[in-house]
Structure formats: C-alpha cells, structure tokens
Scaffold this active site. Sequence first.
Site, PDB file in Angstrom:
ATOM      1  N   ASP A   7      84.028  57.488  38.693  1.00 19.11           N
ATOM      2  CA  ASP A   7      85.014  58.536  38.417  1.00 19.11           C
ATOM      3  C   ASP A   7      84.576  59.749  39.232  1.00 19.11           C
ATOM      4  OD1 ASP A   7      87.110  60.035  37.197  1.00 19.11           O
ATOM      5  OD2 ASP A   7      85.662  60.859  35.771  1.00 19.11           O
ATOM      6  N   GLU A  66      88.303  55.582  41.032  1.00 13.27           N
ATOM      7  CA  GLU A  66      89.595  56.151  40.654  1.00 13.27           C
ATOM      8  C   GLU A  66      90.193  56.888  41.842  1.00 13.27           C
ATOM      9  OE1 GLU A  66      91.064  59.503  37.574  1.00 13.27           O
ATOM     10  OE2 GLU A  66      89.917  57.855  36.682  1.00 13.27           O
ATOM     11  N   ASP A 138      83.004  61.645  31.392  1.00 14.28           N
ATOM     12  CA  ASP A 138      82.921  61.175  32.785  1.00 14.28           C
ATOM     13  C   ASP A 138      82.411  59.738  32.863  1.00 14.28           C
ATOM     14  OD1 ASP A 138      83.732  63.645  34.231  1.00 14.28           O
ATOM     15  OD2 ASP A 138      81.962  64.453  33.257  1.00 14.28           O
TER      16      ASP A 138
END
Length: 180
Positions: A7, A66, A138
């Site tokens: 991420d 992502e 996160d």
Amino acid sequence: MKILGIDPGLRVTGFGVIEKQGARLAYIASGTIRTPDGDLPQRLKSILSGVGEVIGTYRPDCAAIEKVFVNVNPQSTLLLGQARGAAICGLVQADLAVAEYTALQVKKAVVGHGKAHKQQVQDMVQRLLSLSGLPGTDAADALGVAICHAHSGDALKALQAFAPALGGKGLRMRGGRLVG
C-alpha cells in the site's frame, strides 16, 4: 506461494506478506516503511530500500500493489505516484511479477463491496487471516492487496478452465481485460 502486498504512501508505505496454500491463506508478516522528513529523493530512496529489505527478509514469490487514485489535489497525486513508482522499482529490481489493483477491487475482494471504510477492511483482514489483533490501517490495506491478488488468481484459473469449451486456447490479462 508467498504474496507481498504493498500500500504505497510517501510518508508511510504499508506491506503485508501472506502465504497461499490451495484455498487457505496464512499470515506471515506485515508492517510499515516510514520515510524520514526531508527532501523527496531521500524519501523515495527510503521506500526503495525498505521494499528491498522486506523482499530480502520474506522472499515472496510475487507482489501486488495498489493503484494510485486521482486526488482533488494534483500535487498530492503526483507525490503518491512517485512513492508508488519507487515501490514498484524495488519489486521489479528483485525480479518479482507485479500485479496492480485499485482500492475498489481490493475492498470488493476483502469486504465484499467497494465503498467499505478502513475499519471494515481492518476487521475483515483480521478475520480472513485469523489474526489475534487488529492490524494497523496501512498494514491492513497492504494485506488486503495481497488477499485480493490471491483471490484474483483463483478467478482467472477458473475462467481459463472454461476457455476450451468456448473455443479458446486459454485466457490471459491484457490491458486489465480478460482476452482469449
């Protein structure tokens, strides 16, 4: 198969490593790569080296990251894109295949709908991986990316099983679409 999920973020980049054995997913590790305050090149270097350390420690077989969404602030979007680029460089430098998923795809894979809140993603990641505690946001997002990749591979294999019946020799992804 070990899957590393990323991420990306300029201040905090989340990572999560899971192992897929058949339909079973097992948690290996998760955490964050924090960049120091300072100029952009040093922060990007921290992300690049941090991703390299994670890969060296956990030896994943593949990776997923992502995709960046377009923010209302173009400057923030550009900075996030640079952080994402540094993470991708770390992944490909280690010769890992890299898959990319939008936040919507990740939320659908983990929670079941694309408008899920961060707390819902955290809760489902905890349940899906049988974690004793709630992961940080996160790390949970990164684990969600890895879970999304684990499930996406299953779906593609299932569709490929039907390709011969449809007259195709096999299916593959091209430009984000399934083609024969």
